[in-house]
Scaffold this motif. Structure first.
Motif, short mmCIF file in Angstrom:
data_model
loop_
_atom_site.label_atom_id
_atom_site.label_comp_id
_atom_site.label_asym_id
_atom_site.label_seq_id
_atom_site.Cartn_x
_atom_site.Cartn_y
_atom_site.Cartn_z
N UNK A 1 0.81 -1.22 0.00
CA UNK A 1 0.00 0.00 0.00
C UNK A 1 0.84 1.27 0.00
N UNK A 2 1.95 1.28 -0.72
CA UNK A 2 2.85 2.42 -0.71
C UNK A 2 2.27 3.61 -1.45
N UNK A 3 2.51 4.78 -0.89
CA UNK A 3 2.12 6.04 -1.52
C UNK A 3 3.01 7.15 -0.99
N UNK A 4 3.01 8.27 -1.68
CA UNK A 4 3.77 9.44 -1.26
C UNK A 4 2.84 10.35 -0.46
N UNK A 5 3.26 10.69 0.76
CA UNK A 5 2.50 11.60 1.61
C UNK A 5 3.44 12.72 2.02
N UNK A 6 3.13 13.93 1.58
CA UNK A 6 3.96 15.10 1.88
C UNK A 6 5.44 14.87 1.57
N UNK A 7 5.68 14.25 0.42
CA UNK A 7 7.05 14.04 -0.05
C UNK A 7 7.77 12.85 0.54
N UNK A 8 7.09 12.07 1.38
CA UNK A 8 7.72 10.90 2.00
C UNK A 8 7.03 9.63 1.54
N UNK A 9 7.82 8.60 1.29
CA UNK A 9 7.26 7.30 0.91
C UNK A 9 6.72 6.63 2.16
N UNK A 10 5.45 6.25 2.10
CA UNK A 10 4.78 5.59 3.23
C UNK A 10 4.22 4.25 2.76
N UNK A 11 4.07 3.33 3.67
CA UNK A 11 3.51 2.03 3.34
C UNK A 11 3.08 1.30 4.59
N UNK A 12 2.59 0.09 4.38
CA UNK A 12 2.15 -0.76 5.47
C UNK A 12 3.19 -1.88 5.66
N UNK A 13 3.63 -2.05 6.91
CA UNK A 13 4.52 -3.15 7.27
C UNK A 13 3.71 -4.16 8.06
N UNK A 14 4.00 -5.43 7.84
CA UNK A 14 3.24 -6.50 8.48
C UNK A 14 4.16 -7.32 9.39
N UNK A 15 3.61 -7.75 10.50
CA UNK A 15 4.30 -8.69 11.37
C UNK A 15 3.25 -9.66 11.89
N UNK A 16 3.66 -10.72 12.55
CA UNK A 16 2.68 -11.73 12.97
C UNK A 16 1.57 -11.20 13.87
N UNK A 17 1.84 -10.16 14.67
CA UNK A 17 0.86 -9.74 15.66
C UNK A 17 0.28 -8.34 15.45
N UNK A 18 0.82 -7.58 14.49
CA UNK A 18 0.31 -6.24 14.25
C UNK A 18 0.72 -5.75 12.88
N UNK A 19 0.17 -4.60 12.50
CA UNK A 19 0.55 -3.93 11.26
C UNK A 19 0.90 -2.49 11.59
N UNK A 20 1.68 -1.87 10.72
CA UNK A 20 2.15 -0.51 10.99
C UNK A 20 2.09 0.34 9.73
N UNK A 21 1.85 1.63 9.94
CA UNK A 21 2.09 2.62 8.90
C UNK A 21 3.54 3.05 9.09
#
Length: 102
Positions: free
Chosen positions: A16-36
């Motif tokens: 789910x990567x996208x550019x937000x205010x000039x920064x590359x953002x995405x979703x990271x996955x792990x077994x117990x949670x997800x992160x922006x």
């Protein structure tokens, strides 16, 4: 975002990567949670908002315009801002309850 950077980050598992205010953002996955994850590049990232599940993280990233904190039920925020390490809990969520077991 350059295609080779996108491919590199996708190979590492970011979605789910996208550019937000000039920064590359995405979703990271792990077994117990997800992160922006904010400020992604080949060396790592700058900031990270932790969510209990992928659905909440994905919806928050879609709705977030980069101003303030992302919407939704993130419970922890970690990273480096203006040269200082930051580690805080979401002030909008109820504090954890602790009590002595009998």
């Amino acid at each position: 975002m350059a295609n080779n950077l996108r491919q590199f980050l996708e190979n590492l598992g970011y979605t789910d990567m996208k550019i937000v205010r000039g920064k590359v953002c995405g979703i990271a996955h792990s077994p117990f949670l997800s992160s922006i994850v904010i400020g992604l590049d080949a060396a790592g990232y700058e900031l990270r908002y932790f969510f209990e599940n992928e659905h909440d993280a994905r919806n928050a990233l879609k709705a977030w315009d980069g101003e303030g904190h992302p919407p939704g039920a993130w419970f922890r925020f970690k990273g480096v801002m203006k040269g200082c390490y930051v580690d805080l809990r979401n002030p909008g969520m109820a504090p954890s309850l602790y009590r002595v077991a009998a």
